[in-house]
Every structure is written in structure tokens, then in C-alpha cells.
Design a protein around this motif. Sequence first.
Motif, PDB file in Angstrom:
ATOM      1  N   ALA A 274       0.828  -1.197   0.000  1.00 47.65           N
ATOM      2  CA  ALA A 274       0.000   0.000   0.000  1.00 47.65           C
ATOM      3  C   ALA A 274       0.867   1.252   0.000  1.00 47.65           C
ATOM      4  CB  ALA A 274      -0.953  -0.058   1.202  1.00 47.65           C
ATOM      5  N   GLY A 275       0.606   2.178   0.916  1.00 49.28           N
ATOM      6  CA  GLY A 275       1.294   3.462   0.924  1.00 49.28           C
ATOM      7  C   GLY A 275       2.807   3.323   0.907  1.00 49.28           C
ATOM      8  N   GLY A 276       3.462   4.088   0.046  1.00 50.82           N
ATOM      9  CA  GLY A 276       4.919   4.084  -0.028  1.00 50.82           C
ATOM     10  C   GLY A 276       5.509   3.143  -1.048  1.00 50.82           C
ATOM     11  N   ARG A 277       4.677   2.305  -1.676  1.00 50.60           N
ATOM     12  CA  ARG A 277       5.277   1.301  -2.571  1.00 50.60           C
ATOM     13  C   ARG A 277       5.931   1.944  -3.784  1.00 50.60           C
ATOM     14  NH1 ARG A 277       2.220  -0.499  -7.185  1.00 50.60           N
ATOM     15  NH2 ARG A 277       0.125   0.393  -7.200  1.00 50.60           N
ATOM     16  N   GLU A 278       5.300   2.991  -4.347  1.00 52.47           N
ATOM     17  CA  GLU A 278       5.874   3.623  -5.527  1.00 52.47           C
ATOM     18  C   GLU A 278       7.192   4.326  -5.199  1.00 52.47           C
ATOM     19  OE1 GLU A 278       1.382   3.616  -6.169  1.00 52.47           O
ATOM     20  OE2 GLU A 278       2.754   4.026  -4.520  1.00 52.47           O
ATOM     21  N   VAL A 279       7.278   4.881  -3.985  1.00 46.87           N
ATOM     22  CA  VAL A 279       8.485   5.602  -3.564  1.00 46.87           C
ATOM     23  C   VAL A 279       9.613   4.635  -3.228  1.00 46.87           C
ATOM     24  CG1 VAL A 279       9.458   7.109  -1.778  1.00 46.87           C
ATOM     25  CG2 VAL A 279       7.183   7.588  -2.725  1.00 46.87           C
ATOM     26  N   HIS A 280       9.301   3.593  -2.477  1.00 45.79           N
ATOM     27  CA  HIS A 280      10.328   2.693  -1.958  1.00 45.79           C
ATOM     28  C   HIS A 280      10.646   1.533  -2.896  1.00 45.79           C
ATOM     29  CE1 HIS A 280      10.442   4.523   2.070  1.00 45.79           C
ATOM     30  NE2 HIS A 280       9.142   4.689   1.921  1.00 45.79           N
ATOM     31  N   LEU A 281       9.608   0.935  -3.463  1.00 45.93           N
ATOM     32  CA  LEU A 281       9.818  -0.269  -4.266  1.00 45.93           C
ATOM     33  C   LEU A 281      10.074   0.030  -5.727  1.00 45.93           C
ATOM     34  CD1 LEU A 281       7.073  -2.625  -2.779  1.00 45.93           C
ATOM     35  CD2 LEU A 281       9.489  -2.489  -2.166  1.00 45.93           C
ATOM     36  N   LYS A 282       9.457   1.110  -6.224  1.00 46.10           N
ATOM     37  CA  LYS A 282       9.557   1.463  -7.644  1.00 46.10           C
ATOM     38  C   LYS A 282       9.234   0.232  -8.494  1.00 46.10           C
ATOM     39  CE  LYS A 282      12.696   5.346  -6.914  1.00 46.10           C
ATOM     40  NZ  LYS A 282      12.719   5.332  -5.437  1.00 46.10           N
ATOM     41  N   GLU A 283      10.145  -0.196  -9.354  1.00 44.71           N
ATOM     42  CA  GLU A 283       9.863  -1.357 -10.198  1.00 44.71           C
ATOM     43  C   GLU A 283       9.915  -2.681  -9.434  1.00 44.71           C
ATOM     44  OE1 GLU A 283       8.634  -1.230 -13.299  1.00 44.71           O
ATOM     45  OE2 GLU A 283       8.568   0.905 -12.839  1.00 44.71           O
ATOM     46  N   LYS A 284      10.370  -2.640  -8.183  1.00 45.90           N
ATOM     47  CA  LYS A 284      10.405  -3.874  -7.390  1.00 45.90           C
ATOM     48  C   LYS A 284       9.015  -4.265  -6.892  1.00 45.90           C
ATOM     49  CE  LYS A 284      15.221  -4.124  -5.934  1.00 45.90           C
ATOM     50  NZ  LYS A 284      15.757  -3.063  -6.797  1.00 45.90           N
ATOM     51  N   ASP A 285       7.996  -3.459  -7.217  1.00 43.52           N
ATOM     52  CA  ASP A 285       6.648  -3.907  -6.868  1.00 43.52           C
ATOM     53  C   ASP A 285       6.279  -5.170  -7.651  1.00 43.52           C
ATOM     54  OD1 ASP A 285       6.372  -2.629  -9.313  1.00 43.52           O
ATOM     55  OD2 ASP A 285       4.867  -1.190  -8.626  1.00 43.52           O
ATOM     56  N   GLY A 300      -3.282   6.289  -6.005  1.00 42.82           N
ATOM     57  CA  GLY A 300      -2.929   7.281  -5.007  1.00 42.82           C
ATOM     58  C   GLY A 300      -3.431   6.919  -3.627  1.00 42.82           C
ATOM     59  N   TYR A 301      -2.929   7.665  -2.634  1.00 45.52           N
ATOM     60  CA  TYR A 301      -3.209   7.365  -1.230  1.00 45.52           C
ATOM     61  C   TYR A 301      -3.886   8.575  -0.594  1.00 45.52           C
ATOM     62  CZ  TYR A 301      -0.182   3.697  -2.768  1.00 45.52           C
ATOM     63  OH  TYR A 301       0.350   2.676  -3.493  1.00 45.52           O
ATOM     64  N   LEU A 302      -3.741   8.763   0.673  1.00 48.05           N
ATOM     65  CA  LEU A 302      -4.487   9.814   1.350  1.00 48.05           C
ATOM     66  C   LEU A 302      -3.952  11.205   1.039  1.00 48.05           C
ATOM     67  CD1 LEU A 302      -5.074   8.061   4.779  1.00 48.05           C
ATOM     68  CD2 LEU A 302      -6.503   8.055   2.730  1.00 48.05           C
ATOM     69  N   THR A 303      -2.647  11.378   1.184  1.00 49.08           N
ATOM     70  CA  THR A 303      -2.040  12.684   0.899  1.00 49.08           C
ATOM     71  C   THR A 303      -0.865  12.543  -0.055  1.00 49.08           C
ATOM     72  OG1 THR A 303      -0.620  12.495   2.869  1.00 49.08           O
ATOM     73  CG2 THR A 303      -2.734  13.630   3.132  1.00 49.08           C
ATOM     74  N   THR A 304      -0.764  11.400  -0.720  1.00 49.93           N
ATOM     75  CA  THR A 304       0.341  11.110  -1.634  1.00 49.93           C
ATOM     76  C   THR A 304      -0.208  10.505  -2.917  1.00 49.93           C
ATOM     77  OG1 THR A 304       1.740  10.615   0.294  1.00 49.93           O
ATOM     78  CG2 THR A 304       2.549   9.899  -1.859  1.00 49.93           C
ATOM     79  N   GLY A 305       0.348  10.920  -4.052  1.00 54.37           N
ATOM     80  CA  GLY A 305      -0.083  10.362  -5.324  1.00 54.37           C
ATOM     81  C   GLY A 305       0.393   8.935  -5.518  1.00 54.37           C
ATOM     82  N   GLY A 306      -0.125   8.283  -6.540  1.00 48.51           N
ATOM     83  CA  GLY A 306       0.263   6.909  -6.841  1.00 48.51           C
ATOM     84  C   GLY A 306       0.158   6.635  -8.324  1.00 48.51           C
ATOM     85  N   ASN A 310      -4.545   1.842 -14.733  1.00 50.74           N
ATOM     86  CA  ASN A 310      -4.234   1.064 -15.941  1.00 50.74           C
ATOM     87  C   ASN A 310      -2.766   0.648 -15.978  1.00 50.74           C
ATOM     88  OD1 ASN A 310      -3.244   3.623 -16.421  1.00 50.74           O
ATOM     89  ND2 ASN A 310      -4.155   3.836 -18.457  1.00 50.74           N
ATOM     90  N   LYS A 311      -1.877   1.474 -15.414  1.00 53.26           N
ATOM     91  CA  LYS A 311      -0.467   1.106 -15.344  1.00 53.26           C
ATOM     92  C   LYS A 311      -0.277  -0.102 -14.436  1.00 53.26           C
ATOM     93  CE  LYS A 311       4.128   2.743 -13.985  1.00 53.26           C
ATOM     94  NZ  LYS A 311       4.935   3.863 -13.431  1.00 53.26           N
ATOM     95  N   ASP A 312      -0.933  -0.078 -13.281  1.00 49.75           N
ATOM     96  CA  ASP A 312      -0.798  -1.190 -12.344  1.00 49.75           C
ATOM     97  C   ASP A 312      -1.400  -2.476 -12.902  1.00 49.75           C
ATOM     98  OD1 ASP A 312       0.646  -0.017 -10.258  1.00 49.75           O
ATOM     99  OD2 ASP A 312      -1.148   0.816  -9.332  1.00 49.75           O
ATOM    100  N   ILE A 313      -2.541  -2.372 -13.551  1.00 52.97           N
ATOM    101  CA  ILE A 313      -3.188  -3.567 -14.095  1.00 52.97           C
ATOM    102  C   ILE A 313      -2.346  -4.164 -15.231  1.00 52.97           C
ATOM    103  CG2 ILE A 313      -5.210  -4.365 -15.378  1.00 52.97           C
ATOM    104  CD1 ILE A 313      -6.840  -2.402 -13.593  1.00 52.97           C
TER     105      ILE A 313
END
Length: 324
Positions: A274-285, A300-306, A310-313
Motif C-alpha cells: 500500500a502506501g509508499g510502494r511507488e516511492v520505496h519499491l519502484k519497479e520492485k513492486d 494514489g493514497y491519502l495525501t500522496t499520489g500513486g 491502468n499502469k498497475d493492471i
Amino acid sequence: MSDAGFVKACMDKVLAGGRITIDEAERLLATNDVMELADCANAITRRFNGDVVDVEALINAKSGKCPEDCSFCAQSTFYETGINKYPLLPKEQIVEQAEMAKQGGAMSFCLVCAYRSPPEKDFEQICETITAIKEQVGTEVNVSLGFMTLERARRLKGLGVKRYNHNLEASESYFSKICTTHDFHDRVNTARIVKEAGLELCCGGIIGMGETPRQRLELAFSIAALNPDEVPMNILIGREGTPFADYNLIDPMDAIKAIAVWRFIMPKTILKIAGGREVHLKEKDRLALKAGANGIITGGYLTTGGNKPNKDITMIKEIGLKAQ
């Protein structure tokens, strides 16, 4: 026994219906054989959960001015974080966002509000909004509204809410370091109320807040004791203005190892990055979804974009899994 042999032995134990101990989990978390750990966690995920990934979108339906002092949270009234603060959004706006999330490919929609507990007027408006989403959009509705009474939880169940989110956030032994306005047992109590009301429980936490590896596991075992249906793992993003603003980013592979070991501890739950995956994991998701995770928050999350849904799917399909 070698690291690889130990990881496989723990996997076999879980696949046979057994449970690992916290000492075994600690050795798993300390392994240097990350890919073996990931592969074994993936085998557990596939056995008990198939090849689907739960894709959920959420809306920050009421932002800021929360009276709790959680040190990680940009929405606390205790800190000046520069976020956009607003009261509960109109029903029509939330319904529109639910429709957009559905069209984007999200399979469920979570309505999140920054409250200790909603005032009665807001709770009634939230109930009307849930009904409108169910009737007009037809998507699965989940909510996160802070502390709950049994009466309110049963009301939400009667409206067709599927799942209620209430995270433990941190281990009991570390909780006083992140919050003083309520305690660990207050959070456990709401989680139990949610279960008693017949709602599915979404209950997770945040890693990377300065906790020890052992405390990261203590949190997982406390969550597991509640038998949650879904477990979101968030990774701290230190927000300017909060006490945790200067915390260093967690090593991505440490996050991958935590995801994998949480899967050993909770083999059958939806384990959601969930929160932080795009920042911390990047392509390691992609690796995370082959190392124990079988769910994501998208859009996106509560106060942070995501990421866009369609990109995730597309990413999910590229690694041979199915969005659900």
C-alpha cells in the motif's frame, strides 16, 4: 541448516498447515538468500490464494484536522504539513470518484476519512454515500473511519460495506513511540468490534518507522491474531512537518523480505502493498507480487499520489497474474 534449507523447511511447514514461530520468522527475516525467501513466499501465496491480485482504489473523503498525534501522519492537527485540508466531501463527488475508479479497473473502492470517530451528522452522510455508490456504481465498498462502536459497525454491515480498515500501525512494544493520544489496545478493540459486527477486517501497519526487525515481526503476529481478511503493508514516507520527516528510506530489499515473511506468518490473507510502494519499491513492486503480496492500492493514497490504475493492471498482467 543452510539459509535456503531453513527457508524451504519453513515453507513446507506452512504449506502443511502449520505456523511458524516468531523466532523462526526472525531467522527468515535475517536471511541473505532473498530470492529463495521470495520464491517460497510466492509458493505459499499461490497455494492458498491463487494467481489473482486484489486491486483497490481509495478516496481521502475528509482530509486533515485529525485530533490524534500519530507521528507518521500528515493529517494530524498536531503538525503543520501543508496538506490540503477539507471537511467531508459531498456525496456526489465521492460517487463520481468511485465510478472513475471502477472505469479505471479498480475492483473495490475504499472511503477513508481522517477522524478519531465521525460525528453523527458526518456518519449519516457517509451512510447515504455508501448507499449511493452501491446503487449507482455497483462496486465493492470498503471504509476506514477511525474508532467504531458495535452499533455503527452493524449499520455499515447492513448497508453492504464489505470490509473495514483499522490498522494496528506498529507493534505493541513500539506503539508509544508513534502515538500518545490513544494506545495499542484501543486499535485492537476496534478491530475486534469490526469482526463481531460481521464485517471483513482490513488491518495492517507501517514499516520503516524506526522499529527493530523483531518489532516488525511482533506487529505481524499481533495482526495475525485478529484473523484479518486483508493486511495492507505501508512503508513510511517521512512527511515534512511530522516528527518522522527525516527518517531514512527503508532498503527496498528489506521491504521485500518483510512482505515475504509476513506471508509465512499469514498464508491465507490478502497481503496488500500500500502506501509508499511507488516511492520505496519502484519497479520492485513486480518482485513484491511474486514474493508474498497479492494486493495493491492503486491511483494514489491519502495525501500522496500513486500509479494510474491502468499502469498497475498492465504490470499485473505482464507478470502472469490476474487483477481482481
